[in-house]
Design an enzyme around this catalytic site. Structure first.
Site, PDB file in Angstrom:
ATOM      1  N   GLU A 178      16.122   4.060  12.421  1.00 50.55           N
ATOM      2  CA  GLU A 178      14.980   3.012  12.510  1.00 50.55           C
ATOM      3  C   GLU A 178      14.410   2.852  10.937  1.00 50.55           C
ATOM      4  OE1 GLU A 178      12.351   5.787  14.444  1.00 50.55           O
ATOM      5  OE2 GLU A 178      13.207   5.688  16.396  1.00 50.55           O
TER       6      GLU A 178
ATOM      7  N   GLY B 189      13.194   1.176   8.038  1.00 53.18           N
ATOM      8  CA  GLY B 189      11.949  -0.082   7.700  1.00 53.18           C
ATOM      9  C   GLY B 189      12.031  -0.499   6.066  1.00 53.18           C
ATOM     10  N   ARG B 190      11.450   0.490   5.358  1.00 51.16           N
ATOM     11  CA  ARG B 190      11.251   0.365   4.006  1.00 51.16           C
ATOM     12  C   ARG B 190      12.830   0.037   3.303  1.00 51.16           C
ATOM     13  NH1 ARG B 190       7.239   2.995   0.865  1.00 51.16           N
ATOM     14  NH2 ARG B 190       7.090   4.350   2.661  1.00 51.16           N
TER      15      ARG B 190
ATOM     16  N   ARG C 224      -1.199   0.168  -1.127  1.00 54.65           N
ATOM     17  CA  ARG C 224      -0.342   1.375  -1.351  1.00 54.65           C
ATOM     18  C   ARG C 224      -0.819   2.157  -2.661  1.00 54.65           C
ATOM     19  NH1 ARG C 224       4.298   1.757  -2.459  1.00 54.65           N
ATOM     20  NH2 ARG C 224       4.970   3.276  -1.284  1.00 54.65           N
TER      21      ARG C 224
ATOM     22  N   TYR D 204      -1.647   5.790  -1.517  1.00 52.84           N
ATOM     23  CA  TYR D 204      -0.779   6.843  -1.762  1.00 52.84           C
ATOM     24  C   TYR D 204      -0.545   7.028  -3.258  1.00 52.84           C
ATOM     25  CZ  TYR D 204       0.763   4.788   2.624  1.00 52.84           C
ATOM     26  OH  TYR D 204       0.900   4.204   4.010  1.00 52.84           O
TER      27      TYR D 204
ATOM     28  N   CYS E 180     -14.978  -4.486  -4.716  1.00 52.59           N
ATOM     29  CA  CYS E 180     -16.178  -3.466  -5.124  1.00 52.59           C
ATOM     30  C   CYS E 180     -15.854  -1.901  -4.857  1.00 52.59           C
ATOM     31  CB  CYS E 180     -17.478  -3.899  -4.673  1.00 52.59           C
ATOM     32  SG  CYS E 180     -17.899  -5.620  -5.431  1.00 52.59           S
ATOM     33  N   GLU E 181     -14.831  -1.431  -5.395  1.00 54.19           N
ATOM     34  CA  GLU E 181     -14.340  -0.063  -5.437  1.00 54.19           C
ATOM     35  C   GLU E 181     -13.572   0.379  -6.603  1.00 54.19           C
ATOM     36  OE1 GLU E 181     -14.246   2.061  -2.493  1.00 54.19           O
ATOM     37  OE2 GLU E 181     -14.946   0.515  -1.078  1.00 54.19           O
TER      38      GLU E 181
ATOM     39  N   TYR F  20       5.265  -2.400   3.689  1.00 51.76           N
ATOM     40  CA  TYR F  20       3.723  -2.044   3.825  1.00 51.76           C
ATOM     41  C   TYR F  20       3.092  -2.472   2.908  1.00 51.76           C
ATOM     42  CZ  TYR F  20       6.506   1.510   6.300  1.00 51.76           C
ATOM     43  OH  TYR F  20       7.478   2.053   7.472  1.00 51.76           O
TER      44      TYR F  20
END
Ligand code: PLP
Length: 419
Positions: free
Chosen positions: A273, A275-276, A314, A318, A346-347, A374
Site C-alpha cells: 500500500e 503512497g509517499r 509538513r 512533523y 498568523c502563527e 501529504y
C-alpha cells in the site's frame, strides 16, 4: 528519474517551464509530473516481479482525481481510509474489487457504502469493528471480505506521528487478539477471511522493520492454517521512505529480494500500500516571495512567501525538511542571507523552512520540492485562505487538474444568523 531539472538556469518539470505555470495559474500552485508517477510505479512493480504482487496506491498521500486516474490506468488497486476516498476512487474509474479499506474508525455509513460496492477487503482494526461489519453485512445480505490489521509491535524508526506499528499506537490489534478474531470471523457466514495485513509507519528508511513485521504475520498465518483457516493475501502496508534531504532512498532491492525469498511458492498473494514512495518526489509547490525582512541586528532574516502552513503543513507538523530552490537564477539585486521561509499565516509555527542560504528578491519564484505526497491533501482554509491550485505536467504540456478555490466558495456553506 528526477523530473525537475535545470535548463539555462531555469527549473523545469519534464521540460515545461515552472515560471510559465506560475504566470498562467498563479501561486501557490502544486505541480505534479505524471511521467514520474508512472516510472515510480513501474519500477516498484518490476522490483517485485515475478511475484504476482498487487500495488494498492494509498489514496491519502495525494487524492486528486487525475492522480488516481493515472494509477488506475497503470493497473493499481487502492488503499483507502474513508468513504470520501472510496467516492474518489469510483469517480476516477477505479475498480472497487481492487480496493482495501483501512482505518480505525469506519462508520456504519462508510461500511455500508463499501459493502454495496463489493470492495476487495476490509482491513479490520478492532473486535468491535469486526462485529459491526458482521451486522451490516448480514443486514444488507452481503458477505464482508476481511483481513485483520495486526500491530506487530515493531519500531519503524520514524517520526512518532507517523509511526503506527507500536503497541502504544491506536492502529491494529496484537497478534494474539488477531488470532481469536480470525477464529470468530471464520465461523461467521457474514464474513469471509481473505487476508492479513499491517502498516507499521511511514517514511521508513530500511527494509528490516517491514521484514520483521512480515515474519510475525507469517507465523500467525501458519497457526491459522493449522486450524483450517486459509488466507489468500498478505498485505504489508506502505511506508517506504523517500529522499527529502540527504536520506538514502528506500532500499527497494533488499526489500524486494527478501519478499521474493519468503513468498515465492507461497499461496499468499503479496499486497503493498505505498503512497509517499510513488508520489512525493513527483511534485513541487510553487510560491512567490512577497516581502523580505532581513535581520536588523543579529536576529533572523525572514522571506515571506505566498504559501503557508495551510498549503503545506509538513514542516510545521512533523518538523519535515523540504528542499527549496529558486525557479530562476538569482536577480542582480537579490540579497544573500540565511532566510527563514515563512508564510502569511498568523502563527510562529507557520514556516516552510529555516535558515536556508540563498539570494532572494521580492517577486522571486520558489519551488518547494518533494511536495507530491501529504501536501495538498493536508491543506486547509486556516486564516480563510483559499486552497491552492494543482497542475499536472504530461507530454510536454501542463493541465490544470484542480482550480484554485475562491473566497466566495469559502463562505458558501455558512449562514449569517443575523444577516
Ligand atoms: C498512510 C497509509 C499508507 C501509506 O503510507 P505511505 O507512507 O505513504 O506509503 C498505507 N497504508 C495505510 C493503512 C496507511 O494508513
Amino acid at each position: 528519474m528526477n523530473p525537475f531539472s535545470r535548463q539555462d538556469g531555469e527549473l523545469l518539470a519534464d521540460g515545461v517551464r515552472l515560471s510559465d505555470i506560475a504566470n498562467s495559474i498563479g501561486t501557490p500552485v502544486y505541480v505534479y509530473s505524471r511521467s514520474y508517477f508512472e516510472a515510480r510505479y513501474r519500477a516498484l512493480q518490476a522490483a517485485l516481479a515475478p511475484l504476482d504482487a498487487r500495488i494498492c496506491y494509498a489514496v491519502k498521500a495525494n487524492s486528486n482525481l487525475s492522480v488516481l486516474r493515472c494509477f488506475q490506468a497503470l493497473g493499481a488497486g487502492f488503499d483507502i481510509v474513508s468513504g470520501g476516498e472510496l467516492q474518489r476512487v469510483m469517480a476516477a474509474g477505479g475498480n472497487p474489487e481492487t480496493v482495501v479499506f483501512s482505518g480505525v474508525g469506519k462508520s456504519e455509513a462508510e461500511i455500508d457504502f463499501a459493502l454495496k460496492l463489493n470492495i476487495g477487503c476490509f482491513n479490520v482494526e478492532s473486535r468491535q469493528e469486526l462485529d459491526r461489519l458482521s451486522q451490516r453485512a448480514s443486514m444488507l445480505g452481503r458477505v464482508a471480505p476481511i483481513s485483520v490489521r495486526v500491530n506487530p509491535n515493531v519500531d519503524a524508526g520514524t517520526h512518532p506521528y507517523i509511526s503506527t506499528g507500536l503497541k502504544t499506537n491506536k492502529f491494529g490489534v496484537p497478534v494474539s487478539e488477531a488470532e481469536t478474531m480470525y477464529q470468530r470471523a471464520s465461523a461467521d457466514p457474514a464474513l469471509e477471511v481473505v487476508g492479513i495485513d499491517c502498516h507499521i509507519g511511514s517514511q521508513i528508511a530500511s527494509a528490516e522493520p517491514l521484514l520483521e513485521a512480515l515474519d510475525s504475520l507469517l507465523e500467525l498465518v501458519n497457526r491459522l492454517n493449522a486450524q483450517g483457516i486459509g488466507l489468500r493475501h498478505v498485505d504489508l502496508g506502505g511506508g517506504l521512505g523517500v529522499r527529502y534531504k540527504d536520506e538514502p532512498d528506500f532500499d527497494l532491492e533488499t526489500y524486494s529480494a527478501a519478499l521474493k525469498k519468503k513468498l515465492t511458492g507461497s499461496a499468499l498473494q503479496l499486497v503493498l500500500e505505498p503512497g509517499r514512495y510513488l508520489v512525493a518526489n513527483g511534485g513541487v509547490l510553487l510560491t512567490r516571495v512577497e516581502y523580505l525582512k532581513p535581520s536588523a541586528d543579529d536576529g533572523r532574516s525572514f522571506a515571506i512567501v505566498d504559501a503557508a502552513m495551510n498549503d503545506l503543513i509538513r514542516p510545521a507538523l512533523y518538523q519535515a525538511w523540504h528542499d527549496i530552490e529558486p525557479v530562476n537564477q538569482a536577480a542582480k539585486h537579490a540579497r544573500t542571507a540565511n532566510w527563514d521561509i515563512v508564510g502569511p499565516v498568523c502563527e510562529s509555527g507557520d514556516f516552510l523552512a529555516h535558515d536556508r542560504e540563498m539570494a532572494l528578491a521580492p517577486g522571486d519564484l520558489l519551488a518547494v520540492l518533494s511536495a507530491g505526497a501529504y501536501g495538498m491533501v493536508q491543506s486547509s482554509n486556516y486564516n480563510s485562505r483559499p486552497r491552492p491550485a494543482e497542475v499536472m505536467v504530461e507530454n510536454g504540456r501542463f493541465r490544470l487538474i484542480r482550480r484554485r478555490e475562491n473566497s466566495r466558495e469559502l463562505l458558501s456553506l455558512e449562514r449569517d444568523l443575523d444577516g
